[in-house]
Design a protein around this motif. Structure first.
Motif, PDB file in Angstrom:
ATOM      1  N   ASP A  92     -68.399  81.777  60.685  1.00  0.00           N
ATOM      2  CA  ASP A  92     -68.417  81.995  62.124  1.00  0.00           C
ATOM      3  C   ASP A  92     -68.634  80.690  62.891  1.00  0.00           C
ATOM      4  OD1 ASP A  92     -71.018  81.811  61.218  1.00  0.00           O
ATOM      5  OD2 ASP A  92     -71.792  83.332  62.579  1.00  0.00           O
ATOM      6  N   GLN A  93     -68.977  79.597  62.188  1.00  0.00           N
ATOM      7  CA  GLN A  93     -69.142  78.302  62.844  1.00  0.00           C
ATOM      8  C   GLN A  93     -67.892  77.418  62.752  1.00  0.00           C
ATOM      9  OE1 GLN A  93     -71.675  79.021  60.376  1.00  0.00           O
ATOM     10  NE2 GLN A  93     -72.967  79.974  61.918  1.00  0.00           N
ATOM     11  N   LYS A  94     -67.120  77.560  61.659  1.00  0.00           N
ATOM     12  CA  LYS A  94     -65.940  76.699  61.534  1.00  0.00           C
ATOM     13  C   LYS A  94     -64.905  77.251  60.573  1.00  0.00           C
ATOM     14  CE  LYS A  94     -67.770  73.479  58.134  1.00  0.00           C
ATOM     15  NZ  LYS A  94     -68.131  72.106  57.856  1.00  0.00           N
ATOM     16  N   LEU A  95     -63.688  76.820  60.840  1.00  0.00           N
ATOM     17  CA  LEU A  95     -62.547  77.055  59.959  1.00  0.00           C
ATOM     18  C   LEU A  95     -62.137  75.674  59.480  1.00  0.00           C
ATOM     19  CD1 LEU A  95     -60.106  78.636  58.768  1.00  0.00           C
ATOM     20  CD2 LEU A  95     -58.988  78.307  60.974  1.00  0.00           C
ATOM     21  N   ALA A  96     -62.219  75.435  58.183  1.00  0.00           N
ATOM     22  CA  ALA A  96     -61.875  74.133  57.618  1.00  0.00           C
ATOM     23  C   ALA A  96     -60.704  74.311  56.660  1.00  0.00           C
ATOM     24  CB  ALA A  96     -63.070  73.533  56.877  1.00  0.00           C
ATOM     25  N   ILE A  97     -59.671  73.498  56.863  1.00  0.00           N
ATOM     26  CA  ILE A  97     -58.497  73.552  55.997  1.00  0.00           C
ATOM     27  C   ILE A  97     -58.143  72.136  55.546  1.00  0.00           C
ATOM     28  CG2 ILE A  97     -57.598  75.622  57.132  1.00  0.00           C
ATOM     29  CD1 ILE A  97     -55.474  73.773  58.455  1.00  0.00           C
ATOM     30  N   GLN A  98     -57.387  72.067  54.452  1.00  0.00           N
ATOM     31  CA  GLN A  98     -56.834  70.800  53.994  1.00  0.00           C
ATOM     32  C   GLN A  98     -55.327  70.967  54.011  1.00  0.00           C
ATOM     33  OE1 GLN A  98     -57.805  69.677  49.966  1.00  0.00           O
ATOM     34  NE2 GLN A  98     -57.501  67.513  50.425  1.00  0.00           N
ATOM     35  N   ASP A  99     -54.644  70.108  54.771  1.00  0.00           N
ATOM     36  CA  ASP A  99     -53.193  70.257  54.900  1.00  0.00           C
ATOM     37  C   ASP A  99     -52.472  69.743  53.656  1.00  0.00           C
ATOM     38  OD1 ASP A  99     -52.924  67.462  55.121  1.00  0.00           O
ATOM     39  OD2 ASP A  99     -52.591  67.507  57.281  1.00  0.00           O
ATOM     40  N   GLN A 100     -51.168  69.896  53.649  1.00  0.00           N
ATOM     41  CA  GLN A 100     -50.368  69.539  52.482  1.00  0.00           C
ATOM     42  C   GLN A 100     -50.418  68.050  52.150  1.00  0.00           C
ATOM     43  OE1 GLN A 100     -46.713  71.113  53.905  1.00  0.00           O
ATOM     44  NE2 GLN A 100     -46.043  69.204  54.829  1.00  0.00           N
ATOM     45  N   TYR A 101     -50.868  67.230  53.081  1.00  0.00           N
ATOM     46  CA  TYR A 101     -50.972  65.784  52.854  1.00  0.00           C
ATOM     47  C   TYR A 101     -52.374  65.357  52.438  1.00  0.00           C
ATOM     48  CZ  TYR A 101     -46.604  66.230  55.348  1.00  0.00           C
ATOM     49  OH  TYR A 101     -45.351  66.631  55.727  1.00  0.00           O
ATOM     50  N   GLY A 102     -53.295  66.319  52.379  1.00  0.00           N
ATOM     51  CA  GLY A 102     -54.660  66.035  51.944  1.00  0.00           C
ATOM     52  C   GLY A 102     -55.650  65.793  53.063  1.00  0.00           C
ATOM     53  N   TYR A 103     -55.214  65.900  54.308  1.00  0.00           N
ATOM     54  CA  TYR A 103     -56.114  65.684  55.442  1.00  0.00           C
ATOM     55  C   TYR A 103     -56.761  66.996  55.873  1.00  0.00           C
ATOM     56  CZ  TYR A 103     -54.018  61.084  55.780  1.00  0.00           C
ATOM     57  OH  TYR A 103     -53.590  59.825  55.501  1.00  0.00           O
ATOM     58  N   HIS A 104     -57.977  66.874  56.373  1.00  0.00           N
ATOM     59  CA  HIS A 104     -58.719  68.046  56.822  1.00  0.00           C
ATOM     60  C   HIS A 104     -58.555  68.267  58.319  1.00  0.00           C
ATOM     61  CE1 HIS A 104     -60.805  67.161  53.023  1.00  0.00           C
ATOM     62  NE2 HIS A 104     -60.949  68.478  52.970  1.00  0.00           N
ATOM     63  N   LEU A 105     -58.482  69.528  58.680  1.00  0.00           N
ATOM     64  CA  LEU A 105     -58.547  69.965  60.071  1.00  0.00           C
ATOM     65  C   LEU A 105     -59.721  70.928  60.152  1.00  0.00           C
ATOM     66  CD1 LEU A 105     -54.820  70.802  60.880  1.00  0.00           C
ATOM     67  CD2 LEU A 105     -56.126  68.887  61.772  1.00  0.00           C
ATOM     68  N   LEU A 106     -60.555  70.738  61.146  1.00  0.00           N
ATOM     69  CA  LEU A 106     -61.706  71.617  61.347  1.00  0.00           C
ATOM     70  C   LEU A 106     -61.655  72.195  62.747  1.00  0.00           C
ATOM     71  CD1 LEU A 106     -64.525  69.215  60.073  1.00  0.00           C
ATOM     72  CD2 LEU A 106     -63.405  71.000  58.772  1.00  0.00           C
ATOM     73  N   ILE A 107     -61.784  73.490  62.827  1.00  0.00           N
ATOM     74  CA  ILE A 107     -61.916  74.144  64.126  1.00  0.00           C
ATOM     75  C   ILE A 107     -63.340  74.671  64.188  1.00  0.00           C
ATOM     76  CG2 ILE A 107     -61.143  76.029  65.603  1.00  0.00           C
ATOM     77  CD1 ILE A 107     -58.390  75.745  64.278  1.00  0.00           C
ATOM     78  N   LYS A 108     -64.093  74.153  65.145  1.00  0.00           N
ATOM     79  CA  LYS A 108     -65.493  74.548  65.287  1.00  0.00           C
ATOM     80  C   LYS A 108     -65.637  75.488  66.475  1.00  0.00           C
ATOM     81  CE  LYS A 108     -67.408  70.494  63.101  1.00  0.00           C
ATOM     82  NZ  LYS A 108     -68.357  69.377  63.206  1.00  0.00           N
ATOM     83  N   THR A 109     -66.618  76.375  66.359  1.00  0.00           N
ATOM     84  CA  THR A 109     -66.840  77.377  67.403  1.00  0.00           C
ATOM     85  C   THR A 109     -68.179  77.153  68.091  1.00  0.00           C
ATOM     86  OG1 THR A 109     -67.949  78.952  65.958  1.00  0.00           O
ATOM     87  CG2 THR A 109     -65.548  79.104  66.093  1.00  0.00           C
ATOM     88  N   LYS A 110     -68.274  77.747  69.255  1.00  0.00           N
ATOM     89  CA  LYS A 110     -69.541  77.813  69.982  1.00  0.00           C
ATOM     90  C   LYS A 110     -69.591  79.209  70.596  1.00  0.00           C
ATOM     91  CE  LYS A 110     -72.325  75.346  73.332  1.00  0.00           C
ATOM     92  NZ  LYS A 110     -72.372  74.198  74.249  1.00  0.00           N
ATOM     93  N   ASN A 111     -70.651  79.932  70.326  1.00  0.00           N
ATOM     94  CA  ASN A 111     -70.802  81.315  70.806  1.00  0.00           C
ATOM     95  C   ASN A 111     -69.620  82.194  70.412  1.00  0.00           C
ATOM     96  OD1 ASN A 111     -73.253  80.608  72.067  1.00  0.00           O
ATOM     97  ND2 ASN A 111     -72.153  79.911  73.875  1.00  0.00           N
ATOM     98  N   GLY A 112     -69.102  81.989  69.189  1.00  0.00           N
ATOM     99  CA  GLY A 112     -68.022  82.831  68.682  1.00  0.00           C
ATOM    100  C   GLY A 112     -66.637  82.512  69.205  1.00  0.00           C
ATOM    101  N   THR A 113     -66.480  81.370  69.889  1.00  0.00           N
ATOM    102  CA  THR A 113     -65.187  80.981  70.435  1.00  0.00           C
ATOM    103  C   THR A 113     -64.834  79.571  69.965  1.00  0.00           C
ATOM    104  OG1 THR A 113     -65.625  82.278  72.416  1.00  0.00           O
ATOM    105  CG2 THR A 113     -63.880  80.644  72.566  1.00  0.00           C
TER     106      THR A 113
END
Length: 118
Positions: A77-98
């Motif tokens: 519920d705090q973050k969505l963390a992925i590693q793309d096909q090139y090996g780099y990370h993308l993080l989407i962080k939330t605040k109050n569920g958004t």
């Protein structure tokens, strides 16, 4: 023979408990997906170009009309963390569920993201 039935029953009970726990975990993950579903815009600070990221209920991600192929690292519920096909990370962080920020490891930049008005 008397010992086999109680052992069998308790093994069955443990199996039901394990299946129930797995079902609850899958259900919780499905509920977490809904936090990230939607479309957002963000602007690159150097190029000032506006980008759009869309996340679907199955957690497929489209960035500026192109699908991102990735490996899921973390979903909470705090973050969505992925590693793309090139090996780099993308993080989407939330605040109050958004979702509020997108961090791009390639650029080493965090972008504030805003919901796309539809």
């Amino acid at each position: 023979m008397r010992l086999k039935w109680p052992v069998l029953l308790s093994a069955t009970s443990l199996g039901v408990a394990a299946v129930s726990k797995r079902f609850v975990q899958k259900r919780e993950a499905k509920d977490l997906n809904t936090i990230y579903v939607g479309s957002w815009t963000f602007s690159h600070p150097k190029s000032h170009k506006t980008h759009t990221i869309t996340i679907y209920p199955d957690l497929s991600i489209i960035l500026d009309g192109t699908a991102i192929i990735y490996h899921l690292i973390e979903l909470s519920d705090q973050k969505l963390a992925i590693q793309d096909q090139y090996g780099y990370h993308l993080l989407i962080k939330t605040k109050n569920g958004t979702p509020v920020t997108l961090y791009d490891e390639l650029e080493d930049v965090s972008f504030p993201i805003l919901p796309l008005k539809q």
